[in-house]
Design an enzyme around this catalytic site. Structure first.
Site, PDB file in Angstrom:
ATOM      1  N   HIS A  32       3.383  -4.912  -5.937  1.00  0.00           N
ATOM      2  CA  HIS A  32       2.069  -4.272  -5.899  1.00  0.00           C
ATOM      3  C   HIS A  32       2.139  -2.924  -6.621  1.00  0.00           C
ATOM      4  O   HIS A  32       1.254  -2.594  -7.425  1.00  0.00           O
ATOM      5  CB  HIS A  32       1.611  -4.064  -4.456  1.00  0.00           C
ATOM      6  CG  HIS A  32       0.773  -5.166  -3.916  1.00  0.00           C
ATOM      7  ND1 HIS A  32       1.292  -6.383  -3.556  1.00  0.00           N
ATOM      8  CD2 HIS A  32      -0.562  -5.243  -3.667  1.00  0.00           C
ATOM      9  CE1 HIS A  32       0.321  -7.164  -3.107  1.00  0.00           C
ATOM     10  NE2 HIS A  32      -0.809  -6.499  -3.172  1.00  0.00           N
TER      11      HIS A  32
ATOM     12  N   HIS B 164       6.127  -1.990   2.691  1.00  0.00           N
ATOM     13  CA  HIS B 164       7.199  -1.504   1.832  1.00  0.00           C
ATOM     14  C   HIS B 164       7.678  -0.140   2.307  1.00  0.00           C
ATOM     15  O   HIS B 164       6.895   0.653   2.847  1.00  0.00           O
ATOM     16  CB  HIS B 164       6.731  -1.379   0.381  1.00  0.00           C
ATOM     17  CG  HIS B 164       6.489  -2.681  -0.303  1.00  0.00           C
ATOM     18  ND1 HIS B 164       7.511  -3.508  -0.711  1.00  0.00           N
ATOM     19  CD2 HIS B 164       5.338  -3.313  -0.655  1.00  0.00           C
ATOM     20  CE1 HIS B 164       7.008  -4.590  -1.286  1.00  0.00           C
ATOM     21  NE2 HIS B 164       5.696  -4.497  -1.253  1.00  0.00           N
TER      22      HIS B 164
END
Length: 415
Positions: free
Chosen positions: A182, A229
């Site tokens: 991402h 993350h």
């Protein structure tokens, strides 16, 4: 050696899930009261992490950290996060937030790296703004995402531990974490957009820089906010995307010209993308990364082949050279209305193509490879089904994006 030790300590510091949890608390996100202690006790005997979940393929605990009966803060907001239909993870999630604005803002940032955004952004750019720019953006996006997905399955770092992290999304939870694709996409697309468009389009450089900075920052911070993350994953994704952009930006014109003009380009494109999907990496256990990689490669191959057919048939989508540099000052109500109509009709065609190809390719692949398709979810996790289904389906979506839909616009007078 001292420098390497400092770097190792810094990396460990940035990978600490407590830093993610601290960022979440700073943004007003908290799990139910007492859930972290209870989860830590339950996790005491847990095995090694595999593809973002515990070993044995059981996924993360139900509720991703919620504890039944836990006394929650007064502003609890129960949500059901977006999850992948191919995973068996429980989609229920309970958490509290002091700011719904930040929740929706970072949810928007996350969507800037998901399929919904891509199926709107790339078509709008190609059909309404500049097909030349759109083709090159897709070339860069394919390589960035492909290399990012492969790197994840080489490094094999797990997602941040929960607890202490509150998982607000579980869609990609079965994948590994390093680097954040991402963050790579959210860095590469706006920077490539700036590099490719400046000078071709008339706009202030400061505007482009601010847009790229805001876009990149929103996507990167959203992945930490969602608990998907660590800070190190995001920083690595950011730097990795810049490195790939530096390497591939000088040759993107050569790649695009090859796709358009070389006689045997479609054969080479299809073979290369298919080989990359099959031989690039292997999984120790199933995750969404293999299918996503095939999907990205298929889309790139479809767009490249569609561009070649356009060139051969003389269907010109690029703005004429005498109109350069392009300007947004010519935007009128009529132009805007046509753009929205093109997007609406075109996206419907793309979605219908996707549904039709999905319905056709999954049973066909199961029949060819003699795989039972009573349970479609399990059948789609088999490599023999997953790779051809994703590659062919999204290859046709990319081909429709670049050739079929523009031909339809030309036929009905919307080009």
């Amino acid at each position: 050696m001292a420098v390497w030790r400092r770097l190792a300590r810094l990396a460990a510091h940035l990978q600490d899930p407590r830093k993610v949890a601290a960022f979440q608390r700073l943004c007003g996100v908290e799990g139910p009261s007492g859930w972290a202690d209870a989860e830590q006790q339950r996790a005491g005997g847990r095995g090694a992490v595999v593809n973002g979940g515990p070993s044995g393929g059981q996924g993360h605990p139900a509720g991703n950290g919620s504890v039944a009966g836990g006394a929650g803060p007064p502003q609890r907001w129960r949500r059901r996060p977006r999850r992948n239909s191919l995973t068996e993870e429980d989609g229920s999630q309970e958490f509290s937030t002091r700011s719904r604005f930040l929740y929706y803002l970072f949810s928007l940032g996350t969507e800037l790296g998901n399929e919904l955004f891509y199926i709107l952004f790339f078509p709008f750019c190609i059909w309404n703004l500049d097909a030349w720019l759109g083709r090159r953006l897709i070339i860069i996006w394919v390589w960035v995402m492909y290399l990012g997905q492969c790197t994840k399955d080489v490094i094999r770092w797990p997602r941040p531990a929960s607890p202490p992290v509150v998982k607000l999304e579980v869609f990609y939870n079965s994948e590994y974490s390093m680097p954040s694709t991402h963050a790579m996409s959210g860095t590469a697309i706006p920077l490539a957009l700036l590099l490719l468009s400046y000078g071709r389009w008339q706009y202030p450089l400061a505007f482009g820089l601010i847009l790229a900075f805001c876009w990149c920052s929103l996507v990167c911070c959203s992945r930490i906010y969602m608990g998907m993350h660590s800070i190190l994953d995001v920083i690595a994704g950011f730097l990795y995307a810049i490195l790939i952009l530096v390497v591939f930006h000088p040759v993107v014109d050569l790649i695009d010209n090859f796709n358009l003009t070389y006689k045997y380009a479609p054969l080479i494109i299809i073979s290369l993308h298919l080989a990359l999907g099959i031989f690039s990496f292997t999984l120790d256990t199933w995750s969404t990364s293999r299918g996503d990689t095939a999907q990205i490669l298929g889309c790139g191959a479809g767009v490249a082949c569609g561009s070649h057919i356009n060139y051969i048939m003389g269907l010109k989508l690029d703005p004429p050279p005498h109109t350069l540099p392009l300007s947004l000052s010519s935007l009128t109500v009529t132009v805007f209305g046509k753009a929205i109509l093109r997007l609406l009709i075109g996206v419907i065609v793309l979605l219908l193509t996707k549904v039709a190809m999905k319905k056709a390719t999954i049973p066909l692949a199961c029949k060819i490879f003699r795989i039972p398709h009573d349970d479609v979810r399990k059948a789609r996790q088999r490599m023999e089904v997953e790779l051809p289904y994703r590659y062919i389906t999204y290859g046709m979506v990319g081909f429709s994006l670049m050739f079929i839909v523009p031909s339809l616009f030309h036929f009905i007078g919307l080009s």
